[in-house]
Design a protein around this motif. Sequence first.
Motif, PDB file in Angstrom:
ATOM      1  N   TYR A  69       0.851  -1.187   0.000  1.00 16.13           N
ATOM      2  CA  TYR A  69       0.000   0.000   0.000  1.00 16.13           C
ATOM      3  C   TYR A  69       0.888   1.239   0.000  1.00 16.13           C
ATOM      4  CZ  TYR A  69      -3.826  -3.128   1.442  1.00 16.13           C
ATOM      5  OH  TYR A  69      -4.763  -4.136   1.507  1.00 16.13           O
ATOM      6  N   ASP A  70       0.418   2.296  -0.646  1.00 20.02           N
ATOM      7  CA  ASP A  70       1.164   3.541  -0.559  1.00 20.02           C
ATOM      8  C   ASP A  70       0.807   4.249   0.749  1.00 20.02           C
ATOM      9  OD1 ASP A  70      -1.277   4.869  -0.917  1.00 20.02           O
ATOM     10  OD2 ASP A  70      -0.858   5.461  -2.981  1.00 20.02           O
ATOM     11  N   GLU A  71       1.442   5.405   1.007  1.00 20.22           N
ATOM     12  CA  GLU A  71       1.219   6.075   2.286  1.00 20.22           C
ATOM     13  C   GLU A  71      -0.188   6.643   2.417  1.00 20.22           C
ATOM     14  OE1 GLU A  71       3.829   9.372   2.874  1.00 20.22           O
ATOM     15  OE2 GLU A  71       4.026   9.752   0.739  1.00 20.22           O
ATOM     16  N   ARG A  72      -0.936   6.682   1.317  1.00 18.10           N
ATOM     17  CA  ARG A  72      -2.342   7.088   1.389  1.00 18.10           C
ATOM     18  C   ARG A  72      -3.272   5.908   1.651  1.00 18.10           C
ATOM     19  NH1 ARG A  72      -2.876   9.825  -4.331  1.00 18.10           N
ATOM     20  NH2 ARG A  72      -1.668   7.927  -4.782  1.00 18.10           N
ATOM     21  N   GLY A  73      -2.698   4.699   1.676  1.00 18.08           N
ATOM     22  CA  GLY A  73      -3.496   3.516   1.938  1.00 18.08           C
ATOM     23  C   GLY A  73      -4.080   2.882   0.697  1.00 18.08           C
ATOM     24  N   GLN A  74      -3.605   3.258  -0.489  1.00 20.12           N
ATOM     25  CA  GLN A  74      -4.077   2.674  -1.730  1.00 20.12           C
ATOM     26  C   GLN A  74      -3.212   1.483  -2.104  1.00 20.12           C
ATOM     27  OE1 GLN A  74      -4.048   6.404  -4.211  1.00 20.12           O
ATOM     28  NE2 GLN A  74      -6.142   5.758  -4.676  1.00 20.12           N
ATOM     29  N   LEU A  75      -3.854   0.406  -2.565  1.00 19.18           N
ATOM     30  CA  LEU A  75      -3.123  -0.788  -2.950  1.00 19.18           C
ATOM     31  C   LEU A  75      -2.342  -0.533  -4.231  1.00 19.18           C
ATOM     32  CD1 LEU A  75      -2.555  -3.809  -2.421  1.00 19.18           C
ATOM     33  CD2 LEU A  75      -4.496  -4.321  -3.907  1.00 19.18           C
ATOM     34  N   LEU A  76      -1.039  -0.823  -4.189  1.00 13.65           N
ATOM     35  CA  LEU A  76      -0.171  -0.647  -5.342  1.00 13.65           C
ATOM     36  C   LEU A  76       0.045  -1.951  -6.093  1.00 13.65           C
ATOM     37  CD1 LEU A  76       2.607   1.590  -3.721  1.00 13.65           C
ATOM     38  CD2 LEU A  76       0.701   2.355  -5.143  1.00 13.65           C
ATOM     39  N   LEU A  77       0.289  -3.015  -5.348  1.00 14.14           N
ATOM     40  CA  LEU A  77       0.696  -4.273  -5.966  1.00 14.14           C
ATOM     41  C   LEU A  77       0.504  -5.401  -4.971  1.00 14.14           C
ATOM     42  CD1 LEU A  77       2.244  -5.655  -8.402  1.00 14.14           C
ATOM     43  CD2 LEU A  77       4.346  -5.218  -7.128  1.00 14.14           C
ATOM     44  N   PHE A  78       0.217  -6.584  -5.491  1.00 13.44           N
ATOM     45  CA  PHE A  78       0.238  -7.774  -4.656  1.00 13.44           C
ATOM     46  C   PHE A  78       1.138  -8.800  -5.319  1.00 13.44           C
ATOM     47  CE2 PHE A  78      -3.109  -8.615  -7.692  1.00 13.44           C
ATOM     48  CZ  PHE A  78      -2.968  -9.960  -7.993  1.00 13.44           C
ATOM     49  N   PHE A  79       1.693  -9.708  -4.524  1.00 18.64           N
ATOM     50  CA  PHE A  79       2.560 -10.738  -5.092  1.00 18.64           C
ATOM     51  C   PHE A  79       2.521 -11.972  -4.220  1.00 18.64           C
ATOM     52  CE2 PHE A  79       5.164  -8.290  -2.184  1.00 18.64           C
ATOM     53  CZ  PHE A  79       6.035  -9.184  -1.601  1.00 18.64           C
ATOM     54  N   GLY A  80       2.953 -13.075  -4.796  1.00 20.15           N
ATOM     55  CA  GLY A  80       2.977 -14.349  -4.082  1.00 20.15           C
ATOM     56  C   GLY A  80       1.968 -15.319  -4.649  1.00 20.15           C
ATOM     57  N   LEU A  81       0.747 -15.261  -4.133  1.00 18.80           N
ATOM     58  CA  LEU A  81      -0.349 -16.178  -4.458  1.00 18.80           C
ATOM     59  C   LEU A  81      -0.061 -17.572  -3.896  1.00 18.80           C
ATOM     60  CD1 LEU A  81      -1.171 -15.119  -8.140  1.00 18.80           C
ATOM     61  CD2 LEU A  81      -2.362 -14.454  -6.048  1.00 18.80           C
ATOM     62  N   PRO A  82      -1.101 -18.316  -3.488  1.00 19.01           N
ATOM     63  CA  PRO A  82      -0.892 -19.625  -2.859  1.00 19.01           C
ATOM     64  C   PRO A  82      -0.404 -20.666  -3.852  1.00 19.01           C
ATOM     65  CG  PRO A  82      -3.238 -19.156  -3.123  1.00 19.01           C
ATOM     66  CD  PRO A  82      -2.513 -17.909  -3.481  1.00 19.01           C
ATOM     67  N   GLY A  83       0.504 -21.511  -3.395  1.00 20.01           N
ATOM     68  CA  GLY A  83       1.005 -22.590  -4.229  1.00 20.01           C
ATOM     69  C   GLY A  83       2.430 -22.962  -3.885  1.00 20.01           C
ATOM     70  N   ASN A  84       2.970 -23.949  -4.586  1.00 24.10           N
ATOM     71  CA  ASN A  84       4.310 -24.455  -4.320  1.00 24.10           C
ATOM     72  C   ASN A  84       5.315 -24.108  -5.407  1.00 24.10           C
ATOM     73  OD1 ASN A  84       3.749 -25.777  -1.811  1.00 24.10           O
ATOM     74  ND2 ASN A  84       2.682 -27.372  -2.963  1.00 24.10           N
ATOM     75  N   GLU A  85       4.892 -23.363  -6.416  1.00 26.62           N
ATOM     76  CA  GLU A  85       5.827 -22.940  -7.449  1.00 26.62           C
ATOM     77  C   GLU A  85       6.740 -21.843  -6.909  1.00 26.62           C
ATOM     78  OE1 GLU A  85       6.105 -24.435 -10.422  1.00 26.62           O
ATOM     79  OE2 GLU A  85       4.604 -25.836  -9.659  1.00 26.62           O
ATOM     80  N   PRO A  86       7.890 -21.625  -7.543  1.00 26.20           N
ATOM     81  CA  PRO A  86       8.813 -20.576  -7.063  1.00 26.20           C
ATOM     82  C   PRO A  86       8.127 -19.228  -6.938  1.00 26.20           C
ATOM     83  CG  PRO A  86       9.898 -21.923  -8.713  1.00 26.20           C
ATOM     84  CD  PRO A  86       8.464 -22.371  -8.684  1.00 26.20           C
ATOM     85  N   GLY A  87       8.322 -18.587  -5.786  1.00 29.23           N
ATOM     86  CA  GLY A  87       7.745 -17.277  -5.539  1.00 29.23           C
ATOM     87  C   GLY A  87       6.376 -17.294  -4.910  1.00 29.23           C
ATOM     88  N   MET A  88       5.708 -18.452  -4.907  1.00 29.05           N
ATOM     89  CA  MET A  88       4.392 -18.553  -4.287  1.00 29.05           C
ATOM     90  C   MET A  88       4.521 -18.704  -2.778  1.00 29.05           C
ATOM     91  SD  MET A  88       2.170 -20.841  -6.964  1.00 29.05           S
ATOM     92  CE  MET A  88       1.652 -20.154  -8.527  1.00 29.05           C
ATOM     93  N   MET A  89       3.396 -18.618  -2.065  1.00 35.28           N
ATOM     94  CA  MET A  89       3.420 -18.595  -0.609  1.00 35.28           C
ATOM     95  C   MET A  89       2.544 -19.694  -0.009  1.00 35.28           C
ATOM     96  SD  MET A  89       3.343 -14.468   0.111  1.00 35.28           S
ATOM     97  CE  MET A  89       4.555 -13.408  -0.686  1.00 35.28           C
ATOM     98  N   ASN A  90       2.945 -20.133   1.176  1.00 39.16           N
ATOM     99  CA  ASN A  90       2.194 -21.117   1.952  1.00 39.16           C
ATOM    100  C   ASN A  90       2.092 -20.641   3.384  1.00 39.16           C
ATOM    101  OD1 ASN A  90       1.565 -23.757   0.399  1.00 39.16           O
ATOM    102  ND2 ASN A  90       3.628 -23.212  -0.265  1.00 39.16           N
ATOM    103  N   LEU A  91       0.935 -20.132   3.753  1.00 40.61           N
ATOM    104  CA  LEU A  91       0.686 -19.612   5.081  1.00 40.61           C
ATOM    105  C   LEU A  91       1.769 -18.608   5.497  1.00 40.61           C
ATOM    106  CD1 LEU A  91      -1.526 -19.927   7.211  1.00 40.61           C
ATOM    107  CD2 LEU A  91      -0.091 -21.596   8.373  1.00 40.61           C
ATOM    108  N   PRO A  92       1.904 -17.510   4.771  1.00 42.03           N
ATOM    109  CA  PRO A  92       2.932 -16.517   5.127  1.00 42.03           C
ATOM    110  C   PRO A  92       2.653 -15.900   6.489  1.00 42.03           C
ATOM    111  CG  PRO A  92       1.402 -15.588   3.534  1.00 42.03           C
ATOM    112  CD  PRO A  92       1.064 -17.045   3.652  1.00 42.03           C
ATOM    113  N   ALA A  93       3.713 -15.628   7.227  1.00 39.19           N
ATOM    114  CA  ALA A  93       3.563 -15.137   8.598  1.00 39.19           C
ATOM    115  C   ALA A  93       4.103 -13.724   8.764  1.00 39.19           C
ATOM    116  CB  ALA A  93       4.246 -16.083   9.579  1.00 39.19           C
ATOM    117  N   THR A  94       5.348 -13.486   8.368  1.00 39.61           N
ATOM    118  CA  THR A  94       5.934 -12.158   8.550  1.00 39.61           C
ATOM    119  C   THR A  94       6.646 -11.720   7.282  1.00 39.61           C
ATOM    120  OG1 THR A  94       7.953 -13.088   9.500  1.00 39.61           O
ATOM    121  CG2 THR A  94       6.245 -12.374  11.038  1.00 39.61           C
TER     122      THR A  94
END
Length: 406
Positions: free
Chosen positions: A307-332
């Motif tokens: 999010y930018d400093e105004r609270g607007q979403l700029l970008l998302f990344f990851g997405l669930p899965g086991n391929e490189p760059g994907m995420m599994n229950l991200p914590a921090t």
Amino acid sequence: MSAIAPMRKHKSALLKTLGFLAVIWTVCLFTGCWSVEIEQPVSEPVFFPPLPEVPRLQFLVSFSGPEDFGASPTSSFERFVLGEPELASRLAAPYGMALFEGKLYVCDVANRTVAVFDLRNRTFGYLTKDRRLTKPVNIFVDDRGWKYVTDPAAGRVFVFDRDDTMVTILGKNLKISPVDIVVRGKLCYVTDDTSNQVVVLDKATGQQIKRIGLRRHRAGPLKPEAELPPGQLSLISDLALDQQGNVYVTDKAAARITQFDPSGIFTRTIGRPGDNIDELVRPKGIAVDRENRIWVVDAATEVAKIYDERGQLLLFFGLPGNEPGMMNLPATIIVDYDNVALFQKYAVKGASIEFVVLVSNQYGPNKISVYGFGTFPVHGSAPNSASALQPSGSHDGRQLSKDPGR
């Protein structure tokens, strides 16, 4: 003759033992139990957003144990001779992280310890074997190299000096359940799971200075987000401070970020509950970069959002899965400017990495994923500025399903 016979028996037994060890050594040599398994680079680079859009992030590498970054794991032969190690050599449930002078410190909740990846010397170890740590969740390293480890089960913040010697324990008499911590100057900012407040402590004495946010007793029912008074949190999680001293706190139940000014006065909320890509379900880890962009991971939808400093979403990344760059229950999530050189080799040729972003993943495989934020020479030229993220309204029209089981 009676004295010689036992000697012959002992000599025979010794020769048999040595012969057996030689066989084990030969098997290990040819089957690779001593081999160093260095993670191979991803054959095709993974960018966010994906091509043909201008990429802002590249997934660089991930690791969950010493062999994944080139260090020697404990071999089968070593385990045979010395026995199984007292502590596991791979991450079981990684949560909080800190990167300092080439060392990555990872709180492993399941193993009840803090793992240390020395990325420069390619070694793996532990901050401490002190069993007073029962549930280390988050860690912060200050500019002196002192480490502050939160343990909500113990109700303590354990403090280690530059040499990893425990020097003090904070919060012993405050009846708090510390979840996350940020040290700024002489103060420690701690999210307290008992009161759902940010408790500000004097880092030298442990004395409470003030509390931020309206107190909520955990005995009462959780209120819907719309019913919460301004400045109150339902289920407090992690926090971050920007360069101006504003405090950002994630609320897992209200599914939003709450911001307070440097004096502790409620300022606003960022995000809202929902399963659209510009909404949150179960936000946990949070970081703020030097441009005051807010980075947060959503454990339920398994993505990271900026999010930018105004609270607007700029970008998302990851997405669930086991391929490189994907995420599994991200914590921090953490943002680091000082250790970029350690990861530059994983970036595509010609990339200019401004900083790295690390995300801990708590589910199959349990790992730390590293992303580089910068400019990338795609389509023959690099974009003018890696800082020029612009809010996007469509986000490719993608929606993410809510997963309350995580």
